[in-house]
Design a protein around this motif. Structure first.
Motif, PDB file in Angstrom:
ATOM      1  N   THR A  32      -3.431  -2.321   0.880  1.00 53.27           N
ATOM      2  CA  THR A  32      -3.839  -1.279   1.822  1.00 53.27           C
ATOM      3  C   THR A  32      -3.302   0.074   1.394  1.00 53.27           C
ATOM      4  O   THR A  32      -2.309   0.150   0.658  1.00 53.27           O
ATOM      5  CB  THR A  32      -3.317  -1.622   3.236  1.00 53.27           C
ATOM      6  OG1 THR A  32      -3.831  -0.682   4.178  1.00 53.27           O
ATOM      7  CG2 THR A  32      -1.791  -1.589   3.301  1.00 53.27           C
ATOM      8  N   THR A  48      -3.719   2.900   4.007  1.00 48.87           N
ATOM      9  CA  THR A  48      -3.351   3.521   5.283  1.00 48.87           C
ATOM     10  C   THR A  48      -3.094   2.502   6.404  1.00 48.87           C
ATOM     11  O   THR A  48      -2.985   2.886   7.566  1.00 48.87           O
ATOM     12  CB  THR A  48      -4.429   4.545   5.730  1.00 48.87           C
ATOM     13  OG1 THR A  48      -5.685   3.866   5.880  1.00 48.87           O
ATOM     14  CG2 THR A  48      -4.600   5.647   4.716  1.00 48.87           C
ATOM     15  N   TYR A  82     -11.959   1.403  -1.866  1.00 41.15           N
ATOM     16  CA  TYR A  82     -11.877   2.820  -2.250  1.00 41.15           C
ATOM     17  C   TYR A  82     -12.761   3.048  -3.466  1.00 41.15           C
ATOM     18  O   TYR A  82     -12.699   2.271  -4.437  1.00 41.15           O
ATOM     19  CB  TYR A  82     -10.426   3.233  -2.563  1.00 41.15           C
ATOM     20  CG  TYR A  82      -9.595   3.361  -1.298  1.00 41.15           C
ATOM     21  CD1 TYR A  82      -9.626   4.516  -0.529  1.00 41.15           C
ATOM     22  CD2 TYR A  82      -8.821   2.287  -0.859  1.00 41.15           C
ATOM     23  CE1 TYR A  82      -8.890   4.618   0.654  1.00 41.15           C
ATOM     24  CE2 TYR A  82      -8.085   2.379   0.326  1.00 41.15           C
ATOM     25  CZ  TYR A  82      -8.128   3.553   1.070  1.00 41.15           C
ATOM     26  OH  TYR A  82      -7.417   3.652   2.251  1.00 41.15           O
TER      27      TYR A  82
HETATM   28  C1  LIG Z   1     -10.914   8.735  -1.078  1.00 38.44           C
HETATM   29  C2  LIG Z   1     -11.516   7.606  -0.252  1.00 38.44           C
HETATM   30  C3  LIG Z   1     -12.512   6.829  -0.806  1.00 38.44           C
HETATM   31  C4  LIG Z   1     -13.099   5.803  -0.053  1.00 38.44           C
HETATM   32  N1  LIG Z   1     -14.096   5.049  -0.614  1.00 38.44           N
HETATM   33  C5  LIG Z   1     -14.736   4.130   0.160  1.00 38.44           C
HETATM   34  C6  LIG Z   1     -15.847   3.416  -0.375  1.00 38.44           C
HETATM   35  O1  LIG Z   1     -16.251   3.550  -1.531  1.00 38.44           O
HETATM   36  N2  LIG Z   1     -16.458   2.527   0.449  1.00 38.44           N
HETATM   37  C7  LIG Z   1     -16.055   2.291   1.733  1.00 38.44           C
HETATM   38  O2  LIG Z   1     -16.636   1.460   2.417  1.00 38.44           O
HETATM   39  N3  LIG Z   1     -15.001   2.959   2.248  1.00 38.44           N
HETATM   40  C8  LIG Z   1     -14.331   3.866   1.499  1.00 38.44           C
HETATM   41  N4  LIG Z   1     -13.265   4.552   2.020  1.00 38.44           N
HETATM   42  C9  LIG Z   1     -12.828   4.262   3.412  1.00 38.44           C
HETATM   43  C10 LIG Z   1     -11.673   3.255   3.488  1.00 38.44           C
HETATM   44  O3  LIG Z   1     -12.069   2.002   2.955  1.00 38.44           O
HETATM   45  C11 LIG Z   1     -11.288   3.080   4.968  1.00 38.44           C
HETATM   46  O4  LIG Z   1     -10.660   4.274   5.410  1.00 38.44           O
HETATM   47  C12 LIG Z   1     -10.375   1.898   5.221  1.00 38.44           C
HETATM   48  O5  LIG Z   1     -10.180   1.718   6.619  1.00 38.44           O
HETATM   49  C13 LIG Z   1      -9.020   2.076   4.553  1.00 38.44           C
HETATM   50  O6  LIG Z   1      -8.305   0.884   4.712  1.00 38.44           O
HETATM   51  P1  LIG Z   1      -6.696   0.823   4.507  1.00 38.44           P
HETATM   52  O7  LIG Z   1      -6.104   1.494   5.733  1.00 38.44           O
HETATM   53  O8  LIG Z   1      -6.388  -0.645   4.506  1.00 38.44           O
HETATM   54  O9  LIG Z   1      -6.325   1.513   3.255  1.00 38.44           O
HETATM   55  C14 LIG Z   1     -12.664   5.560   1.277  1.00 38.44           C
HETATM   56  C15 LIG Z   1     -11.634   6.357   1.806  1.00 38.44           C
HETATM   57  C16 LIG Z   1     -11.064   7.375   1.060  1.00 38.44           C
HETATM   58  C17 LIG Z   1      -9.960   8.199   1.669  1.00 38.44           C
END
Ligand SMILES: Cc1cc2nc3c(=O)[nH]c(=O)nc-3n(C[C@H](O)[C@H](O)[C@H](O)COP(=O)(O)O)c2cc1C
Length: 144
Positions: free
Chosen positions: A10, A12, A60
């Motif tokens: 993760t 965030t 991501y």
């Molecule tokens: C720079 C960036 C790139 C991201 N790229 C994708 C993506 O390609 N596809 C998607 O579904 N979500 C994407 N997200 C959204 C994240 O997957 C989403 O915020 C998720 O809840 C983060 O989970 P975490 O809190 O476990 O890191 C992206 C977010 C950021 C900030």
């Protein structure tokens, strides 16, 4: 008592929340569930001794996070064939990571995969809490 290891990657915290909800569902059905950050898995021996494995990563840039990719190469050496498996992850719009993990566990590790990958936009919205707990219950029921 059956034991399940849940490993999450993760940035965030959303995917960690999903991991903890899956663990609740597993424990509700009886088996033990351990939740671990992917950074704690250093060698394939850290993956040994469980009956089921649930691996998760946020998406991501259309991909799973790098630490989960590295962990899957370790898992390849851990002989997980026939073990119960599942995958999950938080996403924003495309959510590729859980399906990529699921396919690797199924096709390379030859695990006994439950259901499909669990993809959630937020663990607390749109019934996500219930969905994650139910996913854990399904994993547990496959073990018993
Ligand atoms: C720079 C960036 C790139 C991201 N790229 C994708 C993506 O390609 N596809 C998607 O579904 N979500 C994407 N997200 C959204 C994240 O997957 C989403 O915020 C998720 O809840 C983060 O989970 P975490 O809190 O476990 O890191 C992206 C977010 C950021 C900030």
């Amino acid at each position: 008592m059956a034991r399940v290891l849940i490993v999450y990657s993760t940035r965030t915290g959303q995917t960690k929340k999903i991991a903890e909800l899956i663990a609740e569902g597993i424990r509700f059905e009886g088996p033990e569930a351990k939740v671990t950050n992917v950074t704690q898995i250093k060698t394939e021996t850290d993956l040994q001794g469980y009956d089921g494995y649930v691996f998760g990563s946020a998406t991501y840039h259309g991909e799973m996070m790098q630490p989960m990719k590295t962990m899957l190469f370790l898992a390849e050496k851990a002989n997980l064939e026939g073990k119960v498996g599942g995958s999950f992850g938080a996403f924003g719009w495309s959510g590729e990571a859980p399906a990529r993990i699921f396919d690797t566990m199924k096709n390379i590790f030859k695990m006994d995969m439950v259901d499909g990958p669990l993809r959630l936009k937020s663990s607390s919205l749109g019934g996500g809490t219930q969905m994650a707990q139910d996913y854990g219950k399904k994993i547990a029921r496959r073990l018993t």
